[in-house]
Design an enzyme around this catalytic site. Structure first.
Site, mmCIF file in Angstrom:
data_model
loop_
_atom_site.group_PDB
_atom_site.id
_atom_site.type_symbol
_atom_site.label_atom_id
_atom_site.label_comp_id
_atom_site.label_asym_id
_atom_site.label_seq_id
_atom_site.Cartn_x
_atom_site.Cartn_y
_atom_site.Cartn_z
ATOM 1 N N LYS A 68 -3.459 23.795 13.309
ATOM 2 C CA LYS A 68 -3.715 22.489 12.743
ATOM 3 C C LYS A 68 -2.819 22.184 11.540
ATOM 4 O O LYS A 68 -2.649 21.033 11.154
ATOM 5 C CB LYS A 68 -5.179 22.400 12.257
ATOM 6 C CG LYS A 68 -6.216 22.712 13.301
ATOM 7 C CD LYS A 68 -7.623 22.520 12.701
ATOM 8 C CE LYS A 68 -8.716 22.850 13.663
ATOM 9 N NZ LYS A 68 -9.179 24.259 13.559
ATOM 10 N N GLY A 69 -2.288 23.232 10.917
ATOM 11 C CA GLY A 69 -1.641 23.072 9.611
ATOM 12 C C GLY A 69 -0.525 22.051 9.542
ATOM 13 O O GLY A 69 -0.348 21.392 8.524
ATOM 14 N N GLU A 119 6.349 23.488 11.452
ATOM 15 C CA GLU A 119 5.282 24.301 10.838
ATOM 16 C C GLU A 119 5.017 23.807 9.423
ATOM 17 O O GLU A 119 5.918 23.289 8.762
ATOM 18 C CB GLU A 119 5.746 25.765 10.734
ATOM 19 C CG GLU A 119 5.379 26.626 11.913
ATOM 20 C CD GLU A 119 3.915 27.070 11.891
ATOM 21 O OE1 GLU A 119 3.077 26.387 11.273
ATOM 22 O OE2 GLU A 119 3.616 28.100 12.510
ATOM 23 N N ASP A 120 3.807 23.993 8.952
ATOM 24 C CA ASP A 120 3.558 23.744 7.534
ATOM 25 C C ASP A 120 4.118 24.887 6.692
ATOM 26 O O ASP A 120 4.749 24.670 5.667
ATOM 27 C CB ASP A 120 2.059 23.534 7.260
ATOM 28 C CG ASP A 120 1.193 24.620 7.868
ATOM 29 O OD1 ASP A 120 1.650 25.334 8.779
ATOM 30 O OD2 ASP A 120 0.041 24.760 7.443
ATOM 31 N N ASP A 130 4.877 32.362 6.655
ATOM 32 C CA ASP A 130 4.334 33.358 5.724
ATOM 33 C C ASP A 130 4.830 34.735 6.170
ATOM 34 O O ASP A 130 5.959 35.121 5.870
ATOM 35 C CB ASP A 130 2.807 33.214 5.766
ATOM 36 C CG ASP A 130 2.092 34.003 4.694
ATOM 37 O OD1 ASP A 130 2.528 35.108 4.378
ATOM 38 O OD2 ASP A 130 1.070 33.528 4.180
ATOM 39 N N LYS A 144 7.322 31.329 2.400
ATOM 40 C CA LYS A 144 7.032 32.454 1.497
ATOM 41 C C LYS A 144 7.857 33.665 1.949
ATOM 42 O O LYS A 144 7.320 34.588 2.576
ATOM 43 C CB LYS A 144 5.542 32.808 1.552
ATOM 44 C CG LYS A 144 4.627 31.831 0.826
ATOM 45 C CD LYS A 144 3.205 32.362 0.890
ATOM 46 C CE LYS A 144 2.252 31.512 0.076
ATOM 47 N NZ LYS A 144 0.853 31.959 0.246
ATOM 48 N N VAL A 173 -2.325 29.131 -1.464
ATOM 49 C CA VAL A 173 -2.329 27.705 -1.793
ATOM 50 C C VAL A 173 -2.973 26.912 -0.671
ATOM 51 O O VAL A 173 -2.980 27.339 0.486
ATOM 52 C CB VAL A 173 -0.891 27.180 -2.049
ATOM 53 C CG1 VAL A 173 -0.351 27.673 -3.368
ATOM 54 C CG2 VAL A 173 0.036 27.546 -0.905
ATOM 55 N N ASP A 178 -4.973 25.252 4.667
ATOM 56 C CA ASP A 178 -6.428 25.294 4.512
ATOM 57 C C ASP A 178 -6.929 26.604 3.930
ATOM 58 O O ASP A 178 -6.225 27.614 3.898
ATOM 59 C CB ASP A 178 -7.089 25.130 5.884
ATOM 60 C CG ASP A 178 -6.946 26.387 6.745
ATOM 61 O OD1 ASP A 178 -5.805 26.861 6.925
ATOM 62 O OD2 ASP A 178 -7.975 26.913 7.208
ATOM 63 N N ARG A 238 -7.270 20.683 3.732
ATOM 64 C CA ARG A 238 -6.004 20.263 4.350
ATOM 65 C C ARG A 238 -5.601 18.868 3.912
ATOM 66 O O ARG A 238 -4.430 18.498 3.931
ATOM 67 C CB ARG A 238 -6.136 20.258 5.881
ATOM 68 C CG ARG A 238 -6.370 21.615 6.514
ATOM 69 C CD ARG A 238 -6.274 21.481 8.027
ATOM 70 N NE ARG A 238 -6.905 22.587 8.731
ATOM 71 C CZ ARG A 238 -6.305 23.731 9.043
ATOM 72 N NH1 ARG A 238 -5.052 23.925 8.691
ATOM 73 N NH2 ARG A 238 -6.939 24.670 9.706
#
Ligand code: PRP
Length: 180
Positions: free
Chosen positions: A42-43, A98-99, A102, A130, A152, A158, A164
């Site tokens: 969902k990000g 993508e949001d 990571d 990141k 964050v 989220d 979100r």
């Protein structure tokens, strides 16, 4: 218990660096081509909505739903495919949106999945990155804002499916319960 902390990246900086900055590069690189944009839910929903409205070439939009975090702040390391894309991407110029990148575990999974379907090209665009958290050696072709290793939320990111909708990226701090 957790509570919202300081603004880590404000909405103006997100718009300038992640949305407009990356859209300008994508517009240049894909000029004259049709692009299939695949949002990773969902990000990515907020970033994708902002990004695609700045793109100038013909754009098809599709979504995939994967999850590796559940309600935890640490990735499980196992990516679950919750819902696949609907479209055939063979021979298409595919851009994964993508949001956040990571550990890179989700991106590795997605790249392998989509490569097996023989797109003409496959690239990745992420609002936030990141790099210090990487477990697999992968990076986004278009990476917006580099972040430190702090948890964050906001702008699609989220905690337990909350926050979100926040327009800024905010820290999530441990709440001792003490009165301020
Ligand atoms: C988040 C984010 C990326 C992924 C990045 O998704 O949207 O897809 O984690 O982390 P990684 O590089 O360590 O794999 P999440 O699994 O939390 O699902 P969501 O998009 O529904 O929040």
């Amino acid at each position: 218990m957790y509570k919202l902390g300081d603004v880590v990246v404000g909405r103006d900086e997100i718009r300038k660096k992640a949305v407009l900055g990356l859209a300008a590069r994508i517009n240049e690189d894909y000029a004259g081509k049709e692009v299939t944009v695949i949002g990773v839910l969902k990000g990515a929903m907020i970033f994708l909505s902002d990004l695609v409205r700045e793109l100038e070439m013909p754009v098809c939009i599709d979504f995939i739903v994967v999850s590796s975090y559940g309600v935890e702040t640490e990735t499980s390391g196992v990516v679950l495919l919750v819902k696949d894309i609907d479209s055939d991407i063979e021979g298409k110029h595919v851009l994964i949106v993508e949001d956040m990148i990571d550990t890179g575990v989700t991106l590795k999974y997605l790249k392998e999945l989509f490569e097996s379907r023989k797109p003409a090209t496959l690239k990745v665009c992420a609002a936030f990155d990141k790099p210090e958290r990487r477990k697999v050696d992968l990076s986004a072709d278009y990476a917006g804002i580099r972040l430190a290793d702090d948890f964050v939320v906001g702008y699609g990111l989220d905690f337990a499916n909350m926050y979100r909708n926040l327009p800024d990226l905010r820290a999530l701090a441990e709440d001792s319960g003490a009165k301020e």
